[in-house]
Write an enzyme that holds these catalytic residues in place. Structure first.
Site, PDB file in Angstrom:
ATOM      1  N   LYS A  78     -29.572   6.641 -11.431  1.00  0.00           N
ATOM      2  CA  LYS A  78     -29.367   5.190 -11.562  1.00  0.00           C
ATOM      3  C   LYS A  78     -27.879   4.849 -11.540  1.00  0.00           C
ATOM      4  CE  LYS A  78     -29.442   1.805 -15.344  1.00  0.00           C
ATOM      5  NZ  LYS A  78     -28.049   2.002 -15.789  1.00  0.00           N
ATOM      6  N   ASN A  79     -27.092   5.552 -12.358  1.00  0.00           N
ATOM      7  CA  ASN A  79     -25.702   5.138 -12.502  1.00  0.00           C
ATOM      8  C   ASN A  79     -24.839   5.452 -11.280  1.00  0.00           C
ATOM      9  OD1 ASN A  79     -26.306   4.016 -14.934  1.00  0.00           O
ATOM     10  ND2 ASN A  79     -25.356   5.615 -16.192  1.00  0.00           N
ATOM     11  N   ARG A 112     -25.783  -4.490 -15.740  1.00  0.00           N
ATOM     12  CA  ARG A 112     -24.378  -4.170 -16.001  1.00  0.00           C
ATOM     13  C   ARG A 112     -23.613  -3.979 -14.680  1.00  0.00           C
ATOM     14  NH1 ARG A 112     -21.776  -5.500 -20.009  1.00  0.00           N
ATOM     15  NH2 ARG A 112     -19.776  -4.513 -20.115  1.00  0.00           N
ATOM     16  N   CYS A 143     -27.756  -3.595 -20.951  1.00  0.00           N
ATOM     17  CA  CYS A 143     -28.360  -3.386 -22.259  1.00  0.00           C
ATOM     18  C   CYS A 143     -27.451  -3.893 -23.374  1.00  0.00           C
ATOM     19  CB  CYS A 143     -28.612  -1.895 -22.476  1.00  0.00           C
ATOM     20  SG  CYS A 143     -29.944  -1.277 -21.463  1.00  0.00           S
ATOM     21  N   ARG A 154     -19.338  -4.235 -25.350  1.00  0.00           N
ATOM     22  CA  ARG A 154     -19.139  -3.886 -23.942  1.00  0.00           C
ATOM     23  C   ARG A 154     -18.181  -4.826 -23.190  1.00  0.00           C
ATOM     24  NH1 ARG A 154     -24.782  -1.959 -21.339  1.00  0.00           N
ATOM     25  NH2 ARG A 154     -23.483  -0.368 -20.390  1.00  0.00           N
ATOM     26  N   PRO A 155     -16.952  -4.896 -23.659  1.00  0.00           N
ATOM     27  CA  PRO A 155     -15.981  -5.724 -22.937  1.00  0.00           C
ATOM     28  C   PRO A 155     -15.634  -5.104 -21.580  1.00  0.00           C
ATOM     29  CG  PRO A 155     -14.881  -4.437 -24.624  1.00  0.00           C
ATOM     30  CD  PRO A 155     -16.350  -4.177 -24.792  1.00  0.00           C
ATOM     31  N   ILE A 156     -14.990  -5.915 -20.717  1.00  0.00           N
ATOM     32  CA  ILE A 156     -14.561  -5.367 -19.414  1.00  0.00           C
ATOM     33  C   ILE A 156     -13.045  -5.479 -19.258  1.00  0.00           C
ATOM     34  CG2 ILE A 156     -16.777  -5.701 -18.222  1.00  0.00           C
ATOM     35  CD1 ILE A 156     -15.506  -8.276 -16.961  1.00  0.00           C
ATOM     36  N   ASP A 157     -12.352  -5.475 -20.416  1.00  0.00           N
ATOM     37  CA  ASP A 157     -10.896  -5.660 -20.379  1.00  0.00           C
ATOM     38  C   ASP A 157     -10.194  -4.570 -19.569  1.00  0.00           C
ATOM     39  OD1 ASP A 157     -11.937  -4.132 -22.644  1.00  0.00           O
ATOM     40  OD2 ASP A 157      -9.844  -3.875 -23.235  1.00  0.00           O
ATOM     41  N   ASP A 206     -26.438   8.212 -23.240  1.00  0.00           N
ATOM     42  CA  ASP A 206     -27.724   7.724 -22.726  1.00  0.00           C
ATOM     43  C   ASP A 206     -28.901   8.618 -23.114  1.00  0.00           C
ATOM     44  OD1 ASP A 206     -26.524   5.546 -21.604  1.00  0.00           O
ATOM     45  OD2 ASP A 206     -26.542   6.293 -19.555  1.00  0.00           O
ATOM     46  N   ILE A 266     -19.902   6.219 -28.562  1.00  0.00           N
ATOM     47  CA  ILE A 266     -19.468   5.362 -27.444  1.00  0.00           C
ATOM     48  C   ILE A 266     -19.798   3.883 -27.677  1.00  0.00           C
ATOM     49  CG2 ILE A 266     -19.503   5.051 -24.919  1.00  0.00           C
ATOM     50  CD1 ILE A 266     -18.699   7.885 -25.613  1.00  0.00           C
ATOM     51  N   ARG A 322     -36.038  -0.676 -15.704  1.00  0.00           N
ATOM     52  CA  ARG A 322     -34.702  -0.837 -15.127  1.00  0.00           C
ATOM     53  C   ARG A 322     -34.124   0.504 -14.712  1.00  0.00           C
ATOM     54  NH1 ARG A 322     -30.772  -2.829 -18.732  1.00  0.00           N
ATOM     55  NH2 ARG A 322     -29.590  -1.977 -17.001  1.00  0.00           N
TER      56      ARG A 322
HETATM   57  C1  UD1 Z   1     -21.811   3.330 -18.103  1.00  0.00           C
HETATM   58  C2  UD1 Z   1     -23.268   3.513 -17.795  1.00  0.00           C
HETATM   59  C3  UD1 Z   1     -24.080   3.646 -19.078  1.00  0.00           C
HETATM   60  C4  UD1 Z   1     -23.493   4.722 -19.981  1.00  0.00           C
HETATM   61  C5  UD1 Z   1     -22.002   4.549 -20.164  1.00  0.00           C
HETATM   62  C6  UD1 Z   1     -21.343   5.703 -20.898  1.00  0.00           C
HETATM   63  C7  UD1 Z   1     -23.551   2.363 -15.710  1.00  0.00           C
HETATM   64  C8  UD1 Z   1     -24.045   1.162 -14.989  1.00  0.00           C
HETATM   65  N1  UD1 Z   1     -23.716   2.392 -17.031  1.00  0.00           N
HETATM   66  O1  UD1 Z   1     -21.724   2.101 -18.819  1.00  0.00           O
HETATM   67  O2  UD1 Z   1     -25.417   3.985 -18.715  1.00  0.00           O
HETATM   68  O3  UD1 Z   1     -24.114   4.632 -21.241  1.00  0.00           O
HETATM   69  O4  UD1 Z   1     -21.349   4.431 -18.872  1.00  0.00           O
HETATM   70  O5  UD1 Z   1     -21.658   6.903 -20.289  1.00  0.00           O
HETATM   71  O6  UD1 Z   1     -23.042   3.303 -15.112  1.00  0.00           O
HETATM   72  N2  UD1 Z   1     -15.064  -0.320 -22.834  1.00  0.00           N
HETATM   73  C9  UD1 Z   1     -14.087  -1.207 -23.209  1.00  0.00           C
HETATM   74  N3  UD1 Z   1     -13.495  -1.942 -22.238  1.00  0.00           N
HETATM   75  C10 UD1 Z   1     -13.820  -1.828 -20.925  1.00  0.00           C
HETATM   76  C11 UD1 Z   1     -14.815  -0.902 -20.554  1.00  0.00           C
HETATM   77  C12 UD1 Z   1     -15.422  -0.149 -21.547  1.00  0.00           C
HETATM   78  O7  UD1 Z   1     -13.747  -1.347 -24.381  1.00  0.00           O
HETATM   79  O8  UD1 Z   1     -13.234  -2.528 -20.088  1.00  0.00           O
HETATM   80  C13 UD1 Z   1     -15.726   0.485 -23.901  1.00  0.00           C
HETATM   81  C14 UD1 Z   1     -17.217   0.108 -24.003  1.00  0.00           C
HETATM   82  O9  UD1 Z   1     -17.422  -1.015 -24.829  1.00  0.00           O
HETATM   83  C15 UD1 Z   1     -17.798   1.378 -24.588  1.00  0.00           C
HETATM   84  C16 UD1 Z   1     -16.943   2.473 -23.930  1.00  0.00           C
HETATM   85  O10 UD1 Z   1     -15.743   1.842 -23.521  1.00  0.00           O
HETATM   86  O11 UD1 Z   1     -17.634   1.411 -25.962  1.00  0.00           O
HETATM   87  C17 UD1 Z   1     -17.585   3.163 -22.750  1.00  0.00           C
HETATM   88  O12 UD1 Z   1     -17.935   2.229 -21.770  1.00  0.00           O
HETATM   89  P1  UD1 Z   1     -18.110   2.604 -20.240  1.00  0.00           P
HETATM   90  O13 UD1 Z   1     -17.888   4.059 -20.010  1.00  0.00           O
HETATM   91  O14 UD1 Z   1     -17.325   1.632 -19.450  1.00  0.00           O
HETATM   92  O15 UD1 Z   1     -19.645   2.312 -20.039  1.00  0.00           O
HETATM   93  P2  UD1 Z   1     -20.318   1.372 -19.001  1.00  0.00           P
HETATM   94  O16 UD1 Z   1     -19.618   1.452 -17.679  1.00  0.00           O
HETATM   95  O17 UD1 Z   1     -20.589   0.052 -19.612  1.00  0.00           O
END
Ligand code: UD1
Length: 417
Positions: A22-23, A92, A116, A121-124, A304, A326, A396
């Protein structure tokens, strides 16, 4: 609403074939729009997240034709367009259109992604990376307008090795001018899969799968073909089910190297299994040893799989400690397991298991994709009938889960209520 109903305590035996990750798939599909021409993605899992991405392709006037598990994409008539809140919110991975459209058109308008509810889960980190590449970001409510006159390669240090940020920055940087270096990049195998696809399109990426990725920008990308790697999370979930209630159950079409940490933990618990190049075969184990599990970024124990693994911990003799490092909110399965008779104390990111506990069927609610997978796992070993509400979450990310489990002896069905 969809409901999964399971009559528990039926031994699983036979073979479960694992689908594409999936990812990976959810990143490969947006990645395709960076190229001009025809692309083929093989071994695409039939999950609802994929359907949502195809709707986004449609909105962008990108032709996508599905044939069994292959996806043929043609980008010749692509048009940049606002990705609506309703579509962004479906999953996501809609955020990968940020990097991909920014790379292709130097402009993207899109809403905050869904996915989920397992933490804030910020995207900063994604946004800071785009800015470092020369983009400006305007935010109107939850809509982002990200644009650049030109994207210029630069050196980026991620504060956290985020999977999403690493892939999004790869997507944005492949067509940027000059060299981009991503330091403290995530090392997940899905990232290697995405980089391989981009390189086949003509990109120049080195180091994917390590913490330092170097991207030399190229002027344009062309059509290519890629196969999605096996889903290590789907595989891990079925392996855990097999450990609990499998006998001569083979999980086929996997790469055991991607699951080393999980298999090692199972070995530590006394689970009986054999591996070969593409399979794991489990035989019935009568007693499991208590262990401690701590999730971590790759190659650590995957977050996961933390929730499905929790079900195995309820069956281990003694005290097991579980720590989720995480995401802040990944314990949605625990109150459900307690309802089934599991003895678990927990707070936000820690849980203590006092096992083994006999589980009984109950009416439960899936709070997210992997909590749903954990509840299916628990239902399979429980005495009596388990009902799982909000089962859409599970669809999903687990293709044909009802068929795959029924084919190996589970008594499971899905109904619309
Ligand atoms: C991806 C996977 C998800 C998996 C996760 C960790 C996809 C679509 N999803 O999620 O299944 O559980 O990796 O292996 O591939 N964070 C920030 N700022 C950011 C980005 C992340 O603070 O801009 C934090 C998140 O809140 C979290 C951590 O970093 O605590 C890890 O997030 P990340 O590795 O980015 O996970 P996702 O891409 O959301």
């Amino acid at each position: 609403m969809k409901q999964i109903i399971i009559e528990g305590n039926h031994l699983l035996s036979g073979t479960i074939k694992i689908g594409g990750a999936k990812n990976s798939a959810v990143a490969l599909i947006p990645a395709a729009i960076l190229a001009k021409g025809d692309l083929k993605i093989k071994n695409v899992p039939n999950i609802s997240d994929k359907d949502a991405l195809i709707e986004i392709l449609d909105l962008l006037n990108v032709k996508a034709v599905e044939y069994q598990n292959e996806l043929l994409i043609n980008t010749s008539n692509i048009k940049n367009a606002l990705i609506s809140e309703q579509l962004s919110n479906r999953l996501r991975a809609s955020y990968y259109f940020m990097g991909a459209l920014l790379g292709r058109f130097k402009k993207v308008e899109i809403y905050f992604p869904g996915g989920c509810n397992i933490g804030s889960r910020p995207i900063d980190l994604h946004l800071k990376g785009f800015e470092a590449l020369g983009a400006t970001i305007n935010k109107e409510g939850s809509k982002y307008i990200i644009e650049a006159k030109e994207l210029k390669g630069t050196e980026i240090y991620l504060d956290f090795a985020s999977v999403g940020a690493t892939i999004n920055l790869l997507l944005a940087a492949v067509l940027a001018r000059g060299k981009t270096i991503i330091n403290n990049a995530a090392r997940e195998v899905e990232i290697e899969n995405v980089a391989k696809f981009l390189n086949k399109m003509g990109a120049n990426i080195k180091g994917a799968g390590t913490e330092r990725i170097v991207i030399n920008g190229v002027r344009e990308l062309h059509g290519a073909e890629i196969s999605v790697i096996p889903d290590r999370i789907e595989a891990g979930t079925y392996i855990i089910m097999g450990a609990l209630i499998g006998h001569n159950l083979t999980i086929d079409g996997i790469n055991p190297n991607h699951l080393k940490v999980v298999l090692n933990k199972l070995k530590e618990m006394g689970v009986k299994f054999k591996t070969n190049k593409h399979q794991v075969t489990l035989t019935k184990t009568n007693q499991f040893k208590a262990v401690n599990v701590r999730t971590a970024v790759y190659p650590g124990f995957p977050t996961d799989l933390g929730q499905p693994m929790s079900v195995l911990l309820t069956q281990a003799t003694g005290i097991s400690q579980f720590e989720e490092t995480i995401f802040e909110n990944r314990m949605g399965h625990v109150p459900n397991l307690q309802k089934m008779g599991a003895k678990i104390e927990y707070e936000r990111q820690h849980a203590t298991f006092h096992g083994p506990n006999k589980l009984h069927g109950a009416e439960l609610t899936a709070t997210d994709l992997r909590s749903g997978a954990a509840l299916v796992t628990a239902g399979l070993i429980a005495e009596g009938t388990t009902i799982i509400n909000d089962a859409e979450h599970i669809l999903r990310g687990y293709e044909r889960i009802i068929t795959k489990l029924s084919d190996v002896g589970a008594k499971i069905k899905i109904v619309d209520v």
